[in-house]
Design an enzyme around this catalytic site. Structure first.
Site, mmCIF file in Angstrom:
data_model
loop_
_atom_site.group_PDB
_atom_site.id
_atom_site.type_symbol
_atom_site.label_atom_id
_atom_site.label_comp_id
_atom_site.label_asym_id
_atom_site.label_seq_id
_atom_site.Cartn_x
_atom_site.Cartn_y
_atom_site.Cartn_z
ATOM 1 N N LEU A 44 0.884 -1.163 0.000
ATOM 2 C CA LEU A 44 0.000 0.000 0.000
ATOM 3 C C LEU A 44 0.918 1.207 0.000
ATOM 4 O O LEU A 44 1.882 1.243 0.769
ATOM 5 C CB LEU A 44 -0.876 0.024 1.256
ATOM 6 C CG LEU A 44 -1.990 -1.013 1.348
ATOM 7 C CD1 LEU A 44 -2.633 -0.986 2.732
ATOM 8 C CD2 LEU A 44 -3.037 -0.770 0.273
ATOM 9 N N ASP A 45 0.650 2.187 -0.855
ATOM 10 C CA ASP A 45 1.530 3.350 -0.904
ATOM 11 C C ASP A 45 1.409 4.171 0.377
ATOM 12 O O ASP A 45 0.531 3.943 1.208
ATOM 13 C CB ASP A 45 1.292 4.178 -2.163
ATOM 14 C CG ASP A 45 -0.089 4.795 -2.248
ATOM 15 O OD1 ASP A 45 -0.638 5.199 -1.206
ATOM 16 O OD2 ASP A 45 -0.617 4.898 -3.359
ATOM 17 N N GLU A 46 2.284 5.109 0.529
ATOM 18 C CA GLU A 46 2.361 5.914 1.751
ATOM 19 C C GLU A 46 1.044 6.636 2.057
ATOM 20 O O GLU A 46 0.675 6.809 3.216
ATOM 21 C CB GLU A 46 3.493 6.932 1.596
ATOM 22 C CG GLU A 46 3.833 7.696 2.824
ATOM 23 C CD GLU A 46 5.060 8.583 2.645
ATOM 24 O OE1 GLU A 46 5.493 9.151 3.658
ATOM 25 O OE2 GLU A 46 5.581 8.707 1.516
ATOM 26 N N SER A 48 -1.971 5.561 1.272
ATOM 27 C CA SER A 48 -3.074 4.616 1.442
ATOM 28 C C SER A 48 -2.984 3.964 2.814
ATOM 29 O O SER A 48 -1.945 3.971 3.458
ATOM 30 C CB SER A 48 -3.032 3.550 0.345
ATOM 31 O OG SER A 48 -3.162 4.162 -0.922
ATOM 32 N N ARG A 146 -0.530 1.799 -8.046
ATOM 33 C CA ARG A 146 -1.541 2.834 -7.794
ATOM 34 C C ARG A 146 -2.788 2.640 -8.668
ATOM 35 O O ARG A 146 -3.433 3.602 -9.105
ATOM 36 C CB ARG A 146 -0.939 4.231 -7.970
ATOM 37 C CG ARG A 146 0.181 4.511 -6.974
ATOM 38 C CD ARG A 146 0.846 5.849 -7.134
ATOM 39 N NE ARG A 146 0.002 6.968 -6.805
ATOM 40 C CZ ARG A 146 -0.119 7.512 -5.593
ATOM 41 N NH1 ARG A 146 0.557 7.019 -4.592
ATOM 42 N NH2 ARG A 146 -0.919 8.536 -5.388
#
Length: 186
Positions: A44-46, A48, A146
């Protein structure tokens, strides 16, 4: 014997244990004393938040990242999403991936009746003065970089907040941000 965990990744953390670039980032190892060799299953990106499974078993990691496991996300989007936009999401949209156009696979998508209470406040996105927002559920069997954010933007409703709520039969509900639960098996 391998160990397995589920984590509610808070906003602002990266899905890594090591980050060697010069900027100081919050990493998963700051949340819990995970054993050596623990890896996040997917990322999960920063920006999210939500469910992240972790394991010391590399083969299990590959299996869960495969298309055999559904990944469900709740996204707060800018504006009041339309039925037409939901239908486009369900049937696949063109997004950019690695410098080329990619048609996403069919997925499940539907509008939620507001933010589920159990999600918690999360970080403050904005207030009503800046226009309405809506919540949708998107369930995928793929995971490009993403992807959910790119999909909602492609149909004209950029994502403001993104929370992964389910991976296969594992659910986020019941875990607070930063909370870790050790699992017997995956």
């Amino acid at each position: 014997m391998h160990q397995h965990f589920k984590l509610h990744k808070p906003h602002g953390y990266i899905s890594q244990f090591i980050y060697e670039l010069k900027r100081n980032k919050k990493k998963l190892g700051e949340l819990y004393p995970f054993p050596e060799g623990t890896m996040a299953i997917g990322r999960l990106d920063e920006d999210s938040e939500g469910l992240l499974l972790l394991t010391t078993d590399g083969l299990m990691s590959e299996k869960i990242r495969s298309s055999h496991f559904e990944k469900e996300y709740y996204a707060q989007v800018d504006g009041l999403i339309t039925d037409e936009a939901i239908e486009k999401l369900q049937n696949g949209v063109l997004i950019g991936f690695n410098g080329t156009k990619y048609l996403t696979k069919n997925c499940k998508a539907f509008k939620l009746e507001g933010q589920p209470d159990w999600l918690g406040a999360g970080r403050r996105i904005r207030d009503e003065r800046h226009g309405p927002t809506s919540w949708i559920s998107i369930t995928l069997r793929e995971g490009k970089f993403r992807q959910v954010r790119k999909m909602t933007s492609a149909v004209g409703f950029p994502t403001l907040r993104l929370v992964r709520v389910r991976i296969g039969n594992y659910y986020l509900q019941g875990l607070q941000p930063g909370e870790v639960e050790e699992l017997n098996a995956l």
